[in-house]
Motif scaffolding. Sequence first.
Motif, PDB file in Angstrom:
ATOM      1  N   ARG D 238      -9.350  21.695  17.869  1.00  0.00           N
ATOM      2  CA  ARG D 238      -9.990  22.885  17.326  1.00  0.00           C
ATOM      3  C   ARG D 238      -8.956  23.878  16.828  1.00  0.00           C
ATOM      4  NH1 ARG D 238     -15.357  24.553  20.668  1.00  0.00           N
ATOM      5  NH2 ARG D 238     -16.509  22.703  20.026  1.00  0.00           N
ATOM      6  N   VAL D 239      -9.379  24.662  15.838  1.00  0.00           N
ATOM      7  CA  VAL D 239      -8.510  25.761  15.422  1.00  0.00           C
ATOM      8  C   VAL D 239      -8.743  26.909  16.407  1.00  0.00           C
ATOM      9  CG1 VAL D 239      -8.070  27.463  13.630  1.00  0.00           C
ATOM     10  CG2 VAL D 239      -8.536  25.101  13.012  1.00  0.00           C
ATOM     11  N   VAL D 240      -7.681  27.358  17.075  1.00  0.00           N
ATOM     12  CA  VAL D 240      -7.868  28.426  18.059  1.00  0.00           C
ATOM     13  C   VAL D 240      -7.461  29.776  17.492  1.00  0.00           C
ATOM     14  CG1 VAL D 240      -7.651  26.921  20.066  1.00  0.00           C
ATOM     15  CG2 VAL D 240      -5.607  27.998  19.107  1.00  0.00           C
ATOM     16  N   GLU D 241      -6.610  29.749  16.477  1.00  0.00           N
ATOM     17  CA  GLU D 241      -6.233  31.015  15.870  1.00  0.00           C
ATOM     18  C   GLU D 241      -5.904  30.760  14.414  1.00  0.00           C
ATOM     19  OE1 GLU D 241      -3.405  33.239  18.048  1.00  0.00           O
ATOM     20  OE2 GLU D 241      -3.565  34.995  16.749  1.00  0.00           O
ATOM     21  N   TYR D 308     -17.268  27.757  25.729  1.00  0.00           N
ATOM     22  CA  TYR D 308     -16.203  27.776  24.729  1.00  0.00           C
ATOM     23  C   TYR D 308     -16.170  29.155  24.078  1.00  0.00           C
ATOM     24  CZ  TYR D 308     -12.832  26.435  21.323  1.00  0.00           C
ATOM     25  OH  TYR D 308     -11.677  26.377  20.598  1.00  0.00           O
ATOM     26  N   PRO D 309     -15.006  29.761  23.929  1.00  0.00           N
ATOM     27  CA  PRO D 309     -14.929  31.147  23.444  1.00  0.00           C
ATOM     28  C   PRO D 309     -15.455  31.278  22.011  1.00  0.00           C
ATOM     29  CG  PRO D 309     -12.797  30.397  24.257  1.00  0.00           C
ATOM     30  CD  PRO D 309     -13.689  29.221  24.244  1.00  0.00           C
ATOM     31  N   GLY D 321      -8.015  38.583   7.627  1.00  0.00           N
ATOM     32  CA  GLY D 321      -8.867  37.527   8.182  1.00  0.00           C
ATOM     33  C   GLY D 321      -8.316  36.893   9.440  1.00  0.00           C
ATOM     34  N   HIS D 322      -7.469  37.566  10.117  1.00  0.00           N
ATOM     35  CA  HIS D 322      -6.914  37.048  11.370  1.00  0.00           C
ATOM     36  C   HIS D 322      -8.011  36.892  12.410  1.00  0.00           C
ATOM     37  CE1 HIS D 322      -3.745  37.596  14.799  1.00  0.00           C
ATOM     38  NE2 HIS D 322      -4.263  36.387  14.736  1.00  0.00           N
ATOM     39  N   CYS D 323      -8.180  35.721  12.920  1.00  0.00           N
ATOM     40  CA  CYS D 323      -9.198  35.532  13.941  1.00  0.00           C
ATOM     41  C   CYS D 323      -8.736  34.541  14.983  1.00  0.00           C
ATOM     42  CB  CYS D 323     -10.517  35.085  13.312  1.00  0.00           C
ATOM     43  SG  CYS D 323     -10.310  33.651  12.254  1.00  0.00           S
ATOM     44  N   ALA D 324      -9.387  34.545  16.135  1.00  0.00           N
ATOM     45  CA  ALA D 324      -9.004  33.650  17.220  1.00  0.00           C
ATOM     46  C   ALA D 324     -10.196  33.416  18.120  1.00  0.00           C
ATOM     47  CB  ALA D 324      -7.844  34.236  18.023  1.00  0.00           C
ATOM     48  N   ASN D 325     -10.179  32.301  18.842  1.00  0.00           N
ATOM     49  CA  ASN D 325     -11.252  32.002  19.772  1.00  0.00           C
ATOM     50  C   ASN D 325     -10.767  32.224  21.190  1.00  0.00           C
ATOM     51  OD1 ASN D 325     -11.665  30.465  17.246  1.00  0.00           O
ATOM     52  ND2 ASN D 325     -13.537  29.818  18.288  1.00  0.00           N
ATOM     53  N   CYS D 326     -11.106  33.381  21.748  1.00  0.00           N
ATOM     54  CA  CYS D 326     -10.676  33.639  23.118  1.00  0.00           C
ATOM     55  C   CYS D 326     -11.549  34.736  23.690  1.00  0.00           C
ATOM     56  CB  CYS D 326      -9.206  34.064  23.144  1.00  0.00           C
ATOM     57  SG  CYS D 326      -8.616  34.412  24.806  1.00  0.00           S
ATOM     58  N   TRP D 327     -12.040  34.530  24.892  1.00  0.00           N
ATOM     59  CA  TRP D 327     -12.906  35.547  25.512  1.00  0.00           C
ATOM     60  C   TRP D 327     -12.151  36.820  25.787  1.00  0.00           C
ATOM     61  CZ3 TRP D 327     -17.519  34.818  24.323  1.00  0.00           C
ATOM     62  CH2 TRP D 327     -18.160  33.568  24.427  1.00  0.00           C
ATOM     63  N   ALA D 328     -10.834  36.708  25.899  1.00  0.00           N
ATOM     64  CA  ALA D 328     -10.066  37.916  26.200  1.00  0.00           C
ATOM     65  C   ALA D 328     -10.100  38.904  25.041  1.00  0.00           C
ATOM     66  CB  ALA D 328      -8.617  37.540  26.517  1.00  0.00           C
ATOM     67  N   ILE D 335     -13.824  41.927  16.477  1.00  0.00           N
ATOM     68  CA  ILE D 335     -15.269  41.812  16.345  1.00  0.00           C
ATOM     69  C   ILE D 335     -15.654  40.347  16.252  1.00  0.00           C
ATOM     70  CG2 ILE D 335     -15.723  44.063  15.291  1.00  0.00           C
ATOM     71  CD1 ILE D 335     -15.455  42.676  12.574  1.00  0.00           C
ATOM     72  N   PRO D 336     -16.783  39.991  16.849  1.00  0.00           N
ATOM     73  CA  PRO D 336     -17.219  38.598  16.779  1.00  0.00           C
ATOM     74  C   PRO D 336     -17.399  38.162  15.324  1.00  0.00           C
ATOM     75  CG  PRO D 336     -18.546  39.824  18.340  1.00  0.00           C
ATOM     76  CD  PRO D 336     -17.733  40.827  17.591  1.00  0.00           C
ATOM     77  N   SER D 337     -17.070  36.925  15.059  1.00  0.00           N
ATOM     78  CA  SER D 337     -17.137  36.449  13.689  1.00  0.00           C
ATOM     79  C   SER D 337     -17.952  35.161  13.652  1.00  0.00           C
ATOM     80  CB  SER D 337     -15.712  36.200  13.193  1.00  0.00           C
ATOM     81  OG  SER D 337     -15.732  35.302  12.137  1.00  0.00           O
TER      82      SER D 337
END
Lengths: 342, 299, 560, 339, 306
Positions: D238-241, D308-309, D321-328, D335-337
């Motif tokens: 998965r892409v995480v960031e 899964y975050p 457009g910087h984004c990441a999947n992390c609950w932190a 903001i959620p995307s």
Amino acid sequence: MDSEPVLKLKEVTKYYPVTKGLLFARTIGHVRAVDRVTLDLDQGETLALVGESGCGKTTTAKLILRQETPTSGKLEFEGQDVHRITGAALKQYRTDVQAVFQDPWSSLNPRMRVFDIVSETLVVNHAVAKGEVADRVAKVLSDVGLRTEQSRNFPHEFSGGQRQRIAIASALISEPKLLVLDEPVSALDVSIRSQIMNLFKDLQDLYRMSYLMVAHDLGTTRYMAHKVAVMYLGQLVELAPTRSLFEAPLHPYTQALFSAALPSHPDIEREEIILEGEVPSPIDPPSGCSFHTRCPLKIGEVCEKETPELTPRPDDSQHHVACHLYTREPSRSPGDGEGKRV
Amino acid sequence: MTDSPLPAVRAVGAGTRKRPGFWRGLRRLPLIPIFVLVVLLIVPALSADWLAPHDPVRGSIPDRLKPPVFFGGTWEFALGTDRLGRDILSRLMHGAKVSLSISLVGILAGGVLGTALGLIAGYFRGLADAIIMRLVDISMALPSILLALVLAVTAGPSFQTIIVVVTFVLWALYARQVRGEVLSIRERDFVARARVAGASDFRIIVRHILPNAANTIIVLATLQVGSVILLEAGLSFLGVGIPRPTPAWGLMVADGRQLIVSAWWIAFFPGLAITLAVFALNLLGDWMRDKLDPRLKEV
Amino acid sequence: MSQIVNARLHADRVLRTDRPRRFRRVARGIARSVGVVVLVGVSLLLAQSPALAQADKLVAAVSKPGTETNRFWSGSTMWHVMDPALEGLLDQDPVTGENTTHGLAVSWEASDDFKVWTFKLRKGVQFHHGWGEFTAADVVHSYKLHTGPDAIIPTVDQLRGAKAEAVDKYTVRFTYPEPNKNLLFLHGGRSVLKIYSKAQFDKEGLEGYDRKFAGTGYYQFVSRKPGQILYQRFDKHYSSVKPDFRVLEFRFVDEAATKLAMLLSGEAAIADLPRELMKDALKGGMKTAESARAVIQTDVVLNGLYCESGDKACGKHLPWYNKKVREAMNLALNREEMLQVLFPGGGAKLLPRYAMTPGHEGYDPTLVQRFKKEYGYNPERAKKLMKEAGYPDAFKDPTIRLVLKPSAGVPEVALQMELIHQYLTVVGFKAELREIDHATVGSMGRARKAYIIHPSKNAPPRPTEVAFRAFYSNPGGPYQGWEDDWTSSNIKAFRAERDPKKRDAIAREVFNYLFEQYVSMPMFELRTQLAFNPKVIASWQFPGVTSTGYGHWHTVKAAK
Amino acid sequence: MRSPSAPPALEVRDLETRIDTKLGLIKAVDGVSFSVEHGKTLGIVGESGSGKSITALSILRLVPKPAAYIAKGQVLLDGEDLLEKSENEMRKVRGKRISMILQDPQTSLNPVFSVGFQVVEAIGLHADSRRKALLRRAVEALRRVRVADPERRVDDFPHQMSGGMKQRVVGAIALGSFPRVLIADEPTTALDVTIQAQYLRLLKDIQAETGLSIIFITHDFGVVARMCDKVAVMYAGRVVEYGPVRQIFNSPAHPYTKALLNSVPAIEEDVDRLYSIKGQPPAFWDMPEGCRFEPRCDVAMQRCKTEYPAKFARAAAESGGHCANCWALEEPEWIPSRF
Amino acid sequence: MKRYLVIRSLQSLLALLAISLIAFAMSHLTGSPVDAMLPDDAGPEEAARLTRLWGLDRPLYEQYFVFLGNALQGNFGDSIKWQGQTAFGLVLERLPATIQLGGFAIIVSTIIALPVGVLAAVYKDTPFDSAGKLVALLGQAMPNFWLGIVLIWIFAVHLNWLPTSGHGGLSHMILPAIAMGWFQVAAFMRLTRSAMLEVLDSEYIKLARIKGVPERRVIWIHALRNAAIAPLTYFGVIAGSIFTGSVVIETVFAWPGTGLLAIDAIRGRDFPVIQAVVVTFAGVFIVANLIVDTLYAYLDPRIRYQ
């Protein structure tokens, strides 16, 4: 580091003959794998051999490990000629000098249990009493971060990082004084590398060992080594303490190497010295300074005719370089890394 | 750092994973060939002395040339009888023992000799290698069947003769294959590591190289069982196989071939047994090669 | 880059060094020719219907002769394939099997002491291929060849030592230092002397024979290829007989199943099948032809009994040194049963005494009666005898080694020995089968070390004196199993005796003695049998000579 | 910068590639999305087994059949979905519009054909020229990748060339038909440092000349730092960031990215002790239920174990457009995307 | 490359020399031709006479050197069994038949095996692959003489399509070629299949696909050219197995080739012919392998340019 060097290489040379002929091979030339390399390794110190493939760094490691015999020159370990010792002294050497290789997938015998792999050095050299072997294995496994009960497993049950830990444990079992590390982390995943590098650092303190590390990654070298030797076509072109070398590389080849290294941040702009062409064939190396064919700072005929000697810098006796730039024209000092060349 | 397109494969068996369950493992075995071999070769070979309904060597003349049960025969001789009134089924069962023991002994002899020489050639290289490989060339160039014929007319056909011929045919194959394997194994780092540790050549060969060449040897051996059975059949055809009245499959086919019209069962059943057994052995060998040694080319 | 030629766009042809390009071309050429070959082959195949025998061509699928050569004197077991072209002085009558004047001699006479033989030759006989008329010089020449250093024909030693001379153009005389009573057998029954053309030899030498020899037979030699001999009818034969088939082809096939297949598929009209397969042939609509006389007597020799006084080779250690054991071995065999198993197609009968044939000296019909009683199947008595002899406990080496060896003309031998093995085992002998080939048995015999039991054959049944020489005298042939002082001295007396009655009496005594001593295991008397296709052949009458036993190809009658 | 309305050169949306292995069906690529603009370079960073190479092969629809297949998603090349194309149409895309350079120059050239043949073939497949012209173009292509004396070298066989030279030939093959998108799968890993520098420079030059879009697959942040405009960090399929390269380097959001950046020694400075990530990447058949990095994460929460975050994008407009999947990242700055 | 071939040739000569010694020893092990040739009833004088005639009474080493000296000139002496012919002449006379049959078997099996092997690799794990494997394994599982007899019965006797045996036109070759070649088809096919699988998995095939090369071309040009190398090495082995197979197949089909000659020579203790057969065969085998090596070099430029 004020004691005698653990390992001394004196003018060590290794040629491989190149033969031709149908039935009776004639030697028509030599591959100059290692050419008059002289260096010392102190106790507790890490010396990194750096260079591109084919520069002779691995052959040097093999010479130390007695996998090859030198064509000329001498290797001394604690004052003894490494290639002359026999009998008990040889057994002692075998326990004193150990190695960790690059590929953890190939350096562990897939048909042996971890216990047998790790204890092999002790067993073949009868280094300790039989009853003691298990204790030593347990200790060394815990030192490298593995559990004792894992010694019953086979290598394929471990991941790359764990396998490298096993390889390290098997090298440590005889409590060696010198560990030869041949690209010890380059085959590992990025997220595992730092674990292993840190482990090496910790173990060096714990066991008071010297490391001779063969590496091509400069970041790893900077992190691990106290002293760095840069090799090109079998010759030592620069030898210096790590910081001194990284702050101010002197030899044009070292400079090119550093400039080619990838930055750790996109904002780091580095002057690019793109070397033309490729490393010449070691069978027929260029005359004089072997780097002159690609050197952006070639100063003239002297580079083609005379082989520069490795000499210490006047301002830093620890920093040795083999380049006519510094012996012929001491006034010129382009080694600040921010030159005007392209 | 290689990034395999099939990331899963490389990490197979990584420490954390559980081993597959017994039944799951069993299901992955090639059950059909194993079943065929067990029924055809192994069980008869082990138990022919108790299970075979008749004496395999001594027949009864009045019972000669009885057809198999579904072709007008009786259950007493389920697969019929041969020209001397011997029960084909019993002979087949005892023949399994013969075939199996020829294969095993021959392959063992050829395998041990070839493996030893291959190890020496591959490990020490140099003169030993040159000599052994020339011997391999010579042995490959010499038609083995002629050697068999010569041996048979000289010493008389016997179990030993067959074993010698099988050994002769096989050793070079093993030597070559093992040598190749050793050449690659000796370049692996664990051998270098053992040398650094001060292990003797003997120890390196026995502890490090041999176990890693073992898969190749085992796979080769599995694939060879079939060809040895066929070789025995071919030699019997030429009259230089296992001596009579031993119930060897090849000999049975060879002996029955003349009566292929009137008493087809004499040659048919042993022929079928050979075909099925070799077929199953080849399947099993293929499977083992895929499992143990994917690098080994089809041999 | 200038070397790149103009060609159409073919990416794979661009840019290659010269050599691979040439290789490519060659490879493509090969591929193309392979394709052509395959196409041509397939079309040929479709065009060609399976070879049926031509109307005037006779194809015989027969066992490979022991030797393939045109030199009759230095070949072995090749009589049946040379017979069409070569003739001897005497021939045999196809019906009675008697030696007759059908051959190249019209009459003969022997001196009283059988040392001088004179033959009157037929006139006007022409050699094949235009090599001229047959004369006494050809006989003398052929005789020299047949007794030369490289001659290996059977009984050659009995021809040797003679002076052969041409008395006139049509008379030839042989002078022997010793009496040679059986010369007619050698010429007729054995037919060891074949007449070659001297004219051809003088012109072309032996190479001429090898290429295309000339004989005088009904057929003349055309060609020889490996596995095949071709003959053509010889139209100038002195007899008025014209063979029905113009061309005669021998195909040498060793595999019996293949021979049967050839016969059934119509590729061959005659095949010398093993008797086991005769049934299959008959079932397939074939018929059989049988020789007029028995051609082979088979026997199982209990070898190693070279026991004249002081003979070190005497096999005293052998179990069968003991007569009781020999008797028991004979009684263990169920010969009637063997006859059925081995010769389901017939053509064989039991043999009371090997080498003893009606009409020959010493023939004793009482032995035929005694045979059933004294040699007949009696396992109980066999066991009793064994017990009396102390077998196996009193013997250090109780193993009976039975030899399986191929024997020309008797393919049943292997099975026969297996049967014997079974019978011996049943009564309690420790028997084992060994496969030893003919030549090895021969060398063991010549070294007098053949401590084995092996099949032997007497082909054709020899006159008594010849048989004695071959089988029961020292030094005889390698196949003798039996020598003792009594037999040797009596045979010596027999050979010295001239009076026919006394000779007959001695021979009878010897045969009786051998019979009572159970010196061997006599087996069968066989006629030659061949299978033929009745669609091609109507009948064939041949007398039966020598081990392979068939000839007289001119008597083959074509089916209408 | 192009106007945001123009479609990117290549966009991958929610790509999922499955592989049927002996140990079960695995998702080697699991919902991966990213895009690369014209003339720009996207880096895909990950360790071995993170799915980055399979992602590349999925774009070209060359996943090893029949074990692997693309289960869902879109691969938009100039707005066209490649996954909808027929195999024939796809073949015209490969080499012509998207090309690829493989990792190992030693094995990626066919040893039995001359270099010229291989380059000519690549060009000839997508051009309707006469052979002489093709040859000229092949020589041109070789010259473009700085193969010295290309007229002579076309007759060489791969084994007669050095590794760096071979990789240039691979480059010539990939770029011979002037594709718009180039996927470079660790093209310099097998090369020496100085040769690597030459090669990276070459790619940059060619990009500058032709406006090529590059997807650079690597495990090395150094390569990213030198080459890329945008980065997608992959972990366990998965892409995480995902975001602009400076954003990622300056303020990495995902703990994995952070850890990775901190565990690589730099040559510019002395580091006393590197950060090291504990444990090892999960196996595909043994995936954690929640966040896949959770077992190795220093800041993992209870929620990370089971869920899964979600994807969070940096709120700031200049973040690119910087984004990441992390609950932190559940904090105001993020903001959620949906993507 | 040239050097390699020259070395190989010299090695081969050396091997041939060793083989000549073995052939000599082998033949003399079998006993004396006198025993094989003489009739049953011949006495010891006859045996002694022939032993002298054939020069077998001389010391063995002397016989060997005479043999070697003659053999170097291509003369293996006169046949004992086939009087009037030279041993080598006999072999040469029979060799074409064996090569014809063997060659036909190889060509047919290659024509069948190569495409099937390639397709089996391409359609791996499909019914086509399984069927191919089945056929292949069957060919490798049947005793060849048994197959030969069964073929004769089906195609010659029952269907009457083809001749049963003998040497003749192409139709005569079909059955023996099948009996001989099926095993090869099997081996060849499996070899091609595995080589193809390996090649198809390689990076350069991946690159070819990335280039947009049509699949058919990827398989038949890019992959096959590489994969053909492995089966090619097998040709050397086949050269050996042809002979071994010929001994059996020639007996079944009464095909007058070297296989039959060899059996007859051994049974007849015809030393000159045994020696000629063994040495010739070893020579053919070695030459076949040399040709394979050369072809190999043509196919694989890595070797060509060494």
